[in-house]
Design an enzyme around this catalytic site. Structure first.
Site, PDB file in Angstrom:
ATOM      1  N   HIS A  13      -3.329   3.809   9.682  1.00 20.83           N
ATOM      2  CA  HIS A  13      -4.734   4.206   9.820  1.00 20.83           C
ATOM      3  C   HIS A  13      -5.637   2.979   9.889  1.00 20.83           C
ATOM      4  CE1 HIS A  13      -5.656   3.055   5.696  1.00 20.83           C
ATOM      5  NE2 HIS A  13      -4.492   3.604   5.351  1.00 20.83           N
ATOM      6  N   GLU A  87       0.998   8.291   2.209  1.00 18.62           N
ATOM      7  CA  GLU A  87       1.176   6.965   1.605  1.00 18.62           C
ATOM      8  C   GLU A  87       1.918   7.077   0.281  1.00 18.62           C
ATOM      9  OE1 GLU A  87       1.861   4.088   1.934  1.00 18.62           O
ATOM     10  OE2 GLU A  87       0.057   2.837   2.013  1.00 18.62           O
TER      11      GLU A  87
END
Length: 195
Positions: A13, A87
């Site tokens: 990201h 994550e």
């Protein structure tokens, strides 16, 4: 011999508010900064140049990855989410400043700085997921892929996915390049950084 995987395009990201502030995100989230949106737009240009017709597109369900995916894949394909791309969790250190967490690392922790920060923070975070569990999760995702796939994920998860594909041990995570606004192509066991 290493397992063979389909061709992959793996990206992290764009920059978030907490990245800029030096905070641990893990399972928590913060919005993309203007720079983060520019980085996602740069990834869009890369994907458009490559051409991803017929590729499967999977994103982490976390907001920062989905925001990036929506910009990077706009008009190029449909986005699906997969929890295995989230994550690595950092437990009690979620939302805390990295510098404060560094002071709490065990004295024997090897602290190497990378574009994604000191990786030891992710291994030693109290109540965190740890690298072994992340590797199992990454392996599970990779084993489920049946064709060329774009993966939109996070800094540490991206490193682990690439380590598995490249047949690298977890100890080599710090040697793999990181960064935002780029795409890593993995094909035939070779990694290429696309900018």
């Amino acid at each position: 011999m290493n397992k063979t995987y389909p061709d992959l395009l793996i990206m992290r990201h764009g920059e978030t508010e907490w990245n800029r502030e030096g905070r641990m995100q893990g399972a928590l989230d913060s919005n993309l900064t203007p720079l983060g949106r520019q980085q996602a737009a740069a990834q869009h240009a890369i994907l458009k140049r490559i051409g991803i017709d017929g590729w499967h597109v999977l994103s982490s369900p976390q907001g920062r990855a989905l925001q990036t995916a929506e910009i990077a894949v706009a008009g190029l394909g449909a986005i699906e989410t997969d929890d295995r791309l989230a994550e690595i969790t950092v437990g009690a250190w979620s939302g805390r400043l990295r510098q404060d967490c560094l002071a709490e690392l065990p004295s024997d922790a090897v602290v190497e700085d990378t574009p994604d920060g000191a990786l030891a923070l992710y291994e030693y975070a109290p109540q965190g997921e740890g690298f072994e569990a992340l590797r199992i999760r990454a392996q599970s995702l990779l084993d489920s892929l049946t064709g060329p796939t774009v993966l939109i994920t996070h800094g540490i998860t991206s490193r682990m996915l690439r380590a598995v594909v490249l047949g690298q041990p977890t100890e080599n995570l710090g040697k793999l390049p990181g960064g935002q606004g780029v795409v890593y192509r993995l094909s035939g066991g070779v990694q290429t950084k696309l900018e």
